[in-house]
Design a protein around this motif. Structure first.
Motif, PDB file in Angstrom:
ATOM      1  N   ASN A 229      -6.817   1.791   5.437  1.00  0.00           N
ATOM      2  CA  ASN A 229      -6.807   0.750   4.401  1.00  0.00           C
ATOM      3  C   ASN A 229      -5.941  -0.439   4.798  1.00  0.00           C
ATOM      4  OD1 ASN A 229      -8.571   1.567   2.278  1.00  0.00           O
ATOM      5  ND2 ASN A 229      -7.134   3.202   1.778  1.00  0.00           N
ATOM      6  N   VAL A 230      -4.787  -0.170   5.374  1.00  0.00           N
ATOM      7  CA  VAL A 230      -3.920  -1.276   5.803  1.00  0.00           C
ATOM      8  C   VAL A 230      -4.635  -2.119   6.852  1.00  0.00           C
ATOM      9  CG1 VAL A 230      -1.788  -1.871   7.026  1.00  0.00           C
ATOM     10  CG2 VAL A 230      -1.728  -0.197   5.179  1.00  0.00           C
TER      11      VAL A 230
ATOM     12  N   GLY B  85       0.226   3.615  -3.049  1.00  0.00           N
ATOM     13  CA  GLY B  85      -0.281   4.933  -2.690  1.00  0.00           C
ATOM     14  C   GLY B  85       0.260   6.037  -3.577  1.00  0.00           C
TER      15      GLY B  85
ATOM     16  N   LEU C 173      -5.506   5.399  -1.471  1.00  0.00           N
ATOM     17  CA  LEU C 173      -4.706   4.511  -0.626  1.00  0.00           C
ATOM     18  C   LEU C 173      -3.767   5.323   0.257  1.00  0.00           C
ATOM     19  CD1 LEU C 173      -3.719   1.468  -2.869  1.00  0.00           C
ATOM     20  CD2 LEU C 173      -5.287   1.517  -0.953  1.00  0.00           C
ATOM     21  N   ALA C 174      -3.198   6.366  -0.294  1.00  0.00           N
ATOM     22  CA  ALA C 174      -2.279   7.208   0.484  1.00  0.00           C
ATOM     23  C   ALA C 174      -3.034   8.059   1.505  1.00  0.00           C
ATOM     24  CB  ALA C 174      -1.475   8.098  -0.456  1.00  0.00           C
ATOM     25  N   ASN C 175      -4.181   8.603   1.112  1.00  0.00           N
ATOM     26  CA  ASN C 175      -4.946   9.473   2.010  1.00  0.00           C
ATOM     27  C   ASN C 175      -5.477   8.734   3.230  1.00  0.00           C
ATOM     28  OD1 ASN C 175      -4.496  11.554   0.228  1.00  0.00           O
ATOM     29  ND2 ASN C 175      -6.484  11.389  -0.762  1.00  0.00           N
ATOM     30  N   TYR C 176      -5.846   7.500   3.051  1.00  0.00           N
ATOM     31  CA  TYR C 176      -6.396   6.688   4.143  1.00  0.00           C
ATOM     32  C   TYR C 176      -5.503   5.467   4.374  1.00  0.00           C
ATOM     33  CZ  TYR C 176     -10.536   9.427   2.943  1.00  0.00           C
ATOM     34  OH  TYR C 176     -11.406  10.454   2.674  1.00  0.00           O
ATOM     35  N   TYR C 177      -4.205   5.687   4.385  1.00  0.00           N
ATOM     36  CA  TYR C 177      -3.237   4.594   4.442  1.00  0.00           C
ATOM     37  C   TYR C 177      -3.477   3.658   5.639  1.00  0.00           C
ATOM     38  CZ  TYR C 177       1.156   2.135   5.068  1.00  0.00           C
ATOM     39  OH  TYR C 177       2.089   1.153   5.258  1.00  0.00           O
TER      40      TYR C 177
ATOM     41  N   PHE D 287       0.817  -1.219   0.000  1.00  0.00           N
ATOM     42  CA  PHE D 287       0.000   0.000   0.000  1.00  0.00           C
ATOM     43  C   PHE D 287       0.850   1.268   0.000  1.00  0.00           C
ATOM     44  CE2 PHE D 287      -4.417  -1.504   1.570  1.00  0.00           C
ATOM     45  CZ  PHE D 287      -4.459  -2.417   0.535  1.00  0.00           C
ATOM     46  N   ARG D 288       2.018   1.220   0.623  1.00  0.00           N
ATOM     47  CA  ARG D 288       2.922   2.375   0.599  1.00  0.00           C
ATOM     48  C   ARG D 288       3.342   2.645  -0.846  1.00  0.00           C
ATOM     49  NH1 ARG D 288       3.243   5.655   4.380  1.00  0.00           N
ATOM     50  NH2 ARG D 288       3.717   4.125   5.940  1.00  0.00           N
TER      51      ARG D 288
END
Length: 144
Positions: free
Chosen positions: A49-50, A36, A42-46, A32-33
């Motif tokens: 989401n993880v 993102g 994915l980056a905004n809600y890292y 995800f990193r």
């Protein structure tokens, strides 16, 4: 393909799915990193989401674990045992948990695909609970 060959192939497929599912779930923070960079959500809600996908991945891996356990009885040609009833009930709870955890994603990002995943796991939970009841009756008849 005869029944034993199909059963063995399915067992190997479940083994592959289990081990690759474990590896994939464990590597989600790094995946995800990287992803993102290309998908802003994915980056905004890292962290969300993880956590969500790791919980869902763990539920899916546990379902496959129970299927692998049940498949051992298929290969022994002794399917109607109490252990399979327990596995089916556990699979129902795991599927329901995945559906609920995935439904949380709908609160932030509504997508039709996410809704479909929720419905698929919810229906899988229902089928697992029903099959647990059927297997329970079959085991009772077998033991009488």
């Amino acid at each position: 393909m005869n029944g034993k060959t199909l059963a063995r192939f399915t067992k190997y497929l479940l083994d592959f799915m289990f081990w690759s599912g474990l590896a994939l779930t464990a590597s989600l923070p790094w995946i995800f990193r990287f992803a993102g960079r290309f998908y802003p959500n994915l980056a905004n809600y890292y962290a969300f989401n993880v956590a969500l996908f790791m919980l869902s991945g763990a539920g899916a891996v546990l379902i496959i674990f129970e299927l692998r356990r049940m498949f051992k009885t298929v290969l022994r040609d002794d399917c109607f045992v109490r252990g399979n009833v327990t596995s089916l009930r556990r699979m129902g709870f795991y599927a329901l948990a995945v559906a609920l955890v995935t439904a949380a994603r709908l609160l932030l990002i509504f997508t039709p695909a996410t809704l479909i995943i929720v419905l698929v796991f919810f229906i899988a939970a229902l089928f697992s609970f029903v099959l647990a009841g059927v297997f329970d009756k079959a085991v009772s008849y077998k033991l009488e």
